[in-house]
Design an enzyme around this catalytic site. Structure first.
Site, PDB file in Angstrom:
ATOM      1  N   LYS A   1       3.529   8.649  -1.599  1.00 53.22           N
ATOM      2  CA  LYS A   1       3.598   9.255  -2.944  1.00 53.22           C
ATOM      3  C   LYS A   1       2.197   9.652  -3.414  1.00 53.22           C
ATOM      4  O   LYS A   1       2.013  10.689  -4.036  1.00 53.22           O
ATOM      5  CB  LYS A   1       4.211   8.250  -3.932  1.00 53.22           C
ATOM      6  CG  LYS A   1       5.724   8.148  -3.809  1.00 53.22           C
ATOM      7  CD  LYS A   1       6.370   7.463  -4.999  1.00 53.22           C
ATOM      8  CE  LYS A   1       6.398   5.977  -4.859  1.00 53.22           C
ATOM      9  NZ  LYS A   1       7.331   5.281  -5.749  1.00 53.22           N
TER      10      LYS A   1
ATOM     11  N   GLN B   1       5.471  -0.506  -8.639  1.00 56.44           N
ATOM     12  CA  GLN B   1       6.377  -0.407  -7.487  1.00 56.44           C
ATOM     13  C   GLN B   1       7.326  -1.614  -7.449  1.00 56.44           C
ATOM     14  O   GLN B   1       6.882  -2.761  -7.429  1.00 56.44           O
ATOM     15  CB  GLN B   1       5.540  -0.311  -6.194  1.00 56.44           C
ATOM     16  CG  GLN B   1       6.351  -0.158  -4.935  1.00 56.44           C
ATOM     17  CD  GLN B   1       7.103   1.176  -4.867  1.00 56.44           C
ATOM     18  OE1 GLN B   1       6.668   2.192  -5.419  1.00 56.44           O
ATOM     19  NE2 GLN B   1       8.241   1.175  -4.209  1.00 56.44           N
TER      20      GLN B   1
ATOM     21  N   ASP C   1       8.092   6.145 -14.657  1.00 56.61           N
ATOM     22  CA  ASP C   1       9.374   5.748 -14.073  1.00 56.61           C
ATOM     23  C   ASP C   1      10.513   5.889 -15.074  1.00 56.61           C
ATOM     24  O   ASP C   1      11.684   5.840 -14.696  1.00 56.61           O
ATOM     25  CB  ASP C   1       9.308   4.281 -13.624  1.00 56.61           C
ATOM     26  CG  ASP C   1       9.037   4.164 -12.143  1.00 56.61           C
ATOM     27  OD1 ASP C   1       9.393   5.102 -11.408  1.00 56.61           O
ATOM     28  OD2 ASP C   1       8.478   3.131 -11.735  1.00 56.61           O
TER      29      ASP C   1
END
Ligand code: NAP
Length: 281
Positions: free
Chosen positions: A50, A94, A117
């Protein structure tokens, strides 16, 4: 007849080109920080990929790697300093975090305007009430795939299998926002196939390889397969390959919804940076 393949690689490639030109035109360089706790190699490699993609689009990114025994207080302290750092536009924790950490509390500690997110309760509330805010990347990617392939959503019956906070619930909110009629299903739903067979758009986010078979779908359906199960080194979706012989269109696995998720994290970082630094546009 075989279904039209909705390639997430194609859609995300086009999206990333667009995003790179948006970043180029900005008077600043957006900054994204990944926070990873523990030593899971798969998660480390996912974060690195990413981060590389962010760099390709012109976004500065940094990976904060913490040892598995990092305490809740230490992690909250790090999140607090990232919240306060004006050069940081997006913070991505994460998941999953090690068991001793309270994920909900950590996610709630992220400043909502930097929550790329879209998991913070403030962003969840904004999504359901139709206000602008940051939306979870995977469901956002689903809508983007449909847009890319010019598949209309309005007035269609979207059946979503799986009700997680990560995928199913925000997907339901997004499809509702796009004027679909939404049915949200889960493990206790009775006679699930009778509902999936009614879907014009079927979203499956369960994590059970091949659970949706050709008998569970109708011929003109569009199927978005979110599930990802690794079996013997291969990646499988929740939708059996036999479904391709019945429906109108289907995302492949791999190369379907996954690549779009990553592109949407980048998209959210740019949105967060624009909204915070220039008040959005
Ligand atoms: P999750 O939190 O485990 O949620 C799974 C959902 O599936 C739950 O709502 C569960 O129902 C439901 N479910 C389980 N068994 C079922 C059954 N037999 N019939 C109907 N529903 C059932 O998982 P998640 O985080 O949403 O992820 C789902 C899958 O998507 C996983 O394979 C994950 O790896 C994948 N994923 C892919 C992407 C991507 O970019 N493609 C992104 C994120 C996740 P209950 O709520 O009743 O338990």
């Amino acid at each position: 007849m075989s279904a039209r393949l909705l390639s997430g690689r194609e859609a995300s490639g086009a999206t990333l080109i667009e995003l790179a030109s948006v970043v180029e035109a900005l008077p600043f360089c957006p900054g994204l920080v990944f926070v990873r706790v523990g030593d899971d190699p798969a998660s480390a490699s996912y974060v690195r990929s990413k981060s590389r993609l962010a760099a390709r689009v012109g976004i500065r990114s940094e990976i904060v790697e913490l040892v598995a025994c990092t305490s809740q207080e230490e992690l909250l302290g790090i999140v607090g300093s990232l919240n306060a750092d004006p050069d940081v536009d997006g913070i991505l924790i994460q998941l999953p975090l090690p068991d001793h950490l309270d994920s909900a509390r950590i996610l709630e500690a992220v400043e909502p305007t930097k929550d790329v997110d879209g998991f913070h309760p403030i962003n969840v509330g904004k999504l359901w009430s139709g206000e602008p805010g940051l939306v979870p990347a995977t469901p956002l990617g689903l809508v983007r795939i449909l847009d890319h392939f010019q598949i209309p959503v309005e007035g269609r019956h979207a059946v979503i299998v799986g009700r997680s906070n990560l995928v199913g619930k925000p997907a339901a909110a997004l499809f509702l926002r796009r004027h679909a009629t939404v049915t949200l299903t889960h493990s206790l739903t009775r006679d699930l196939p009778s509902l999936t067979r009614q879907a014009d758009i079927l979203v499956v986010a369960v994590g059970r390889a091949g659970m949706i078979t050709s008998k569970w779908v109708k011929p003109d359906a569009v199927v978005l397969d979110v599930g990802q199960s690794r079996v013997g080194g291969c990646l499988y979706g929740d939708v059996s390959p036999s479904v391709a012989g019945v429906v109108a269109a289907l995302t492949p696995t791999p190369g379907g919804t996954g690549p779009m998720t990553v592109a949407m994290v980048i998209h959210n970082t740019i949105e967060a940076a624009r909204a915070r630094r220039i008040g959005g546009e």
